[in-house]
Write a protein that holds these residues in place. Structure first.
Motif, mmCIF file in Angstrom:
data_model
loop_
_atom_site.group_PDB
_atom_site.id
_atom_site.type_symbol
_atom_site.label_atom_id
_atom_site.label_comp_id
_atom_site.label_asym_id
_atom_site.label_seq_id
_atom_site.Cartn_x
_atom_site.Cartn_y
_atom_site.Cartn_z
ATOM 1 N N GLN A 19 49.667 75.238 -10.152
ATOM 2 C CA GLN A 19 49.384 74.775 -8.786
ATOM 3 C C GLN A 19 50.404 73.718 -8.373
ATOM 4 O OE1 GLN A 19 45.378 73.275 -8.684
ATOM 5 N NE2 GLN A 19 44.488 75.225 -9.256
ATOM 6 N N HIS A 20 50.682 72.803 -9.286
ATOM 7 C CA HIS A 20 51.670 71.752 -9.021
ATOM 8 C C HIS A 20 53.058 72.360 -8.811
ATOM 9 C CE1 HIS A 20 53.498 67.829 -9.110
ATOM 10 N NE2 HIS A 20 54.325 68.239 -10.062
ATOM 11 N N ALA A 21 53.415 73.341 -9.638
ATOM 12 C CA ALA A 21 54.727 73.986 -9.530
ATOM 13 C C ALA A 21 54.894 74.672 -8.174
ATOM 14 C CB ALA A 21 54.925 74.980 -10.673
ATOM 15 N N GLU A 22 53.832 75.248 -7.643
ATOM 16 C CA GLU A 22 53.913 75.869 -6.312
ATOM 17 C C GLU A 22 54.275 74.825 -5.258
ATOM 18 O OE1 GLU A 22 53.905 79.060 -5.175
ATOM 19 O OE2 GLU A 22 54.052 79.485 -7.315
ATOM 20 N N LEU A 23 53.695 73.639 -5.349
ATOM 21 C CA LEU A 23 54.073 72.554 -4.422
ATOM 22 C C LEU A 23 55.548 72.196 -4.601
ATOM 23 C CD1 LEU A 23 51.069 70.071 -4.682
ATOM 24 C CD2 LEU A 23 51.653 71.533 -2.746
ATOM 25 N N CYS A 24 55.991 72.122 -5.847
ATOM 26 C CA CYS A 24 57.381 71.757 -6.130
ATOM 27 C C CYS A 24 58.348 72.807 -5.588
ATOM 28 C CB CYS A 24 57.576 71.576 -7.631
ATOM 29 S SG CYS A 24 56.673 70.156 -8.296
ATOM 30 N N ARG A 25 57.978 74.064 -5.676
ATOM 31 C CA ARG A 25 58.844 75.134 -5.155
ATOM 32 C C ARG A 25 58.955 75.088 -3.635
ATOM 33 N NH1 ARG A 25 55.575 78.262 -8.943
ATOM 34 N NH2 ARG A 25 56.724 78.324 -10.894
ATOM 35 N N ALA A 26 58.013 74.429 -2.972
ATOM 36 C CA ALA A 26 58.025 74.342 -1.506
ATOM 37 C C ALA A 26 58.971 73.261 -0.989
ATOM 38 C CB ALA A 26 56.605 74.086 -0.988
ATOM 39 N N VAL A 27 59.496 72.417 -1.881
ATOM 40 C CA VAL A 27 60.432 71.367 -1.453
ATOM 41 C C VAL A 27 61.718 72.038 -0.999
ATOM 42 C CG1 VAL A 27 61.797 69.384 -2.215
ATOM 43 C CG2 VAL A 27 59.401 69.612 -2.928
ATOM 44 N N PRO A 28 62.151 71.769 0.244
ATOM 45 C CA PRO A 28 63.339 72.453 0.763
ATOM 46 C C PRO A 28 64.632 72.009 0.080
ATOM 47 C CG PRO A 28 62.541 70.821 2.348
ATOM 48 C CD PRO A 28 61.543 70.866 1.225
ATOM 49 N N THR A 63 67.777 64.427 1.882
ATOM 50 C CA THR A 63 66.992 65.096 2.920
ATOM 51 C C THR A 63 65.647 65.548 2.358
ATOM 52 O OG1 THR A 63 68.967 65.812 4.105
ATOM 53 C CG2 THR A 63 66.945 67.064 4.513
ATOM 54 N N ALA A 64 65.668 66.194 1.202
ATOM 55 C CA ALA A 64 64.429 66.684 0.587
ATOM 56 C C ALA A 64 63.476 65.541 0.246
ATOM 57 C CB ALA A 64 64.758 67.483 -0.673
ATOM 58 N N ALA A 65 64.028 64.426 -0.227
ATOM 59 C CA ALA A 65 63.191 63.299 -0.647
ATOM 60 C C ALA A 65 62.428 62.672 0.521
ATOM 61 C CB ALA A 65 64.050 62.242 -1.341
ATOM 62 N N ARG A 66 62.847 62.937 1.745
ATOM 63 C CA ARG A 66 62.160 62.394 2.917
ATOM 64 C C ARG A 66 61.102 63.346 3.484
ATOM 65 N NH1 ARG A 66 67.551 60.699 3.903
ATOM 66 N NH2 ARG A 66 67.900 62.478 5.263
ATOM 67 N N THR A 67 60.898 64.491 2.852
ATOM 68 C CA THR A 67 59.975 65.479 3.408
ATOM 69 C C THR A 67 58.539 65.254 2.933
ATOM 70 O OG1 THR A 67 60.268 67.062 1.586
ATOM 71 C CG2 THR A 67 61.793 67.242 3.475
ATOM 72 N N ASP A 68 57.607 65.767 3.729
ATOM 73 C CA ASP A 68 56.193 65.727 3.338
ATOM 74 C C ASP A 68 55.969 66.512 2.052
ATOM 75 O OD1 ASP A 68 55.562 64.201 5.573
ATOM 76 O OD2 ASP A 68 54.931 65.932 6.763
ATOM 77 N N GLU A 69 56.698 67.609 1.872
ATOM 78 C CA GLU A 69 56.543 68.423 0.677
ATOM 79 C C GLU A 69 56.902 67.637 -0.585
ATOM 80 O OE1 GLU A 69 57.405 71.292 4.054
ATOM 81 O OE2 GLU A 69 58.191 69.349 3.414
ATOM 82 N N PHE A 70 57.984 66.881 -0.520
ATOM 83 C CA PHE A 70 58.406 66.084 -1.672
ATOM 84 C C PHE A 70 57.357 65.016 -1.981
ATOM 85 C CE2 PHE A 70 60.918 62.897 -3.949
ATOM 86 C CZ PHE A 70 61.661 63.681 -4.826
ATOM 87 N N ARG A 71 56.880 64.328 -0.951
ATOM 88 C CA ARG A 71 55.848 63.307 -1.149
ATOM 89 C C ARG A 71 54.572 63.913 -1.719
ATOM 90 N NH1 ARG A 71 58.523 61.301 3.310
ATOM 91 N NH2 ARG A 71 57.213 62.357 4.830
ATOM 92 N N ALA A 72 54.233 65.122 -1.285
ATOM 93 C CA ALA A 72 53.023 65.788 -1.785
ATOM 94 C C ALA A 72 53.120 66.050 -3.284
ATOM 95 C CB ALA A 72 52.784 67.087 -1.028
ATOM 96 N N THR A 73 54.318 66.327 -3.785
ATOM 97 C CA THR A 73 54.452 66.587 -5.223
ATOM 98 C C THR A 73 54.159 65.327 -6.034
ATOM 99 O OG1 THR A 73 56.844 66.143 -5.353
ATOM 100 C CG2 THR A 73 56.157 68.409 -4.841
#
Length: 92
Positions: A19-28, A63-73
């Motif tokens: 489940q965690h890996a799926e979030l990580c794969r969503a990071v642009p 850029t990725a580190a500023r995304t909601d996806e990165f913070r969610a991980t």
């Protein structure tokens, strides 16, 4: 190239980690990989599990580190529990 690598002191439960890996794969902009640590040059390995993102350059990482996806991980990793260590490296 930038690598974000995570060293886990204990191997996470596999279904929960997927489940965690799926979030990580969503990071642009990044490529995510993970797997168990199977050995060390001398004795037992200090860490039991490894994960990494690979970004083509520092700008992509920034850029990725500023995304909601990165913070969610990060939040999800804390919710999973267990001790882990995160490092950032520029690889030439």
């Amino acid at each position: 190239m930038v690598r974000v690598f995570v060293l886990y002191e204990q191997e996470p439960e596999s279904d929960r980690y997927e489940q965690h890996a799926e979030l990580c794969r969503a990071v642009p902009g990044g490529t995510f990989r993970h797997g168990p640590v199977f050995g060390a040059p001398m004795g037992e390995p200090k860490f039991k599990y490894y994960a990494e993102w690979e970004f083509p350059d520092r700008a992509s990482f920034d850029t990725a580190a500023r995304t909601d996806e990165f913070r969610a991980t990060g939040k999800d990793a804390m919710d999973m529990g267990g001790r882990f260590h995160v490092q950032f490296a520029e690889v030439g």
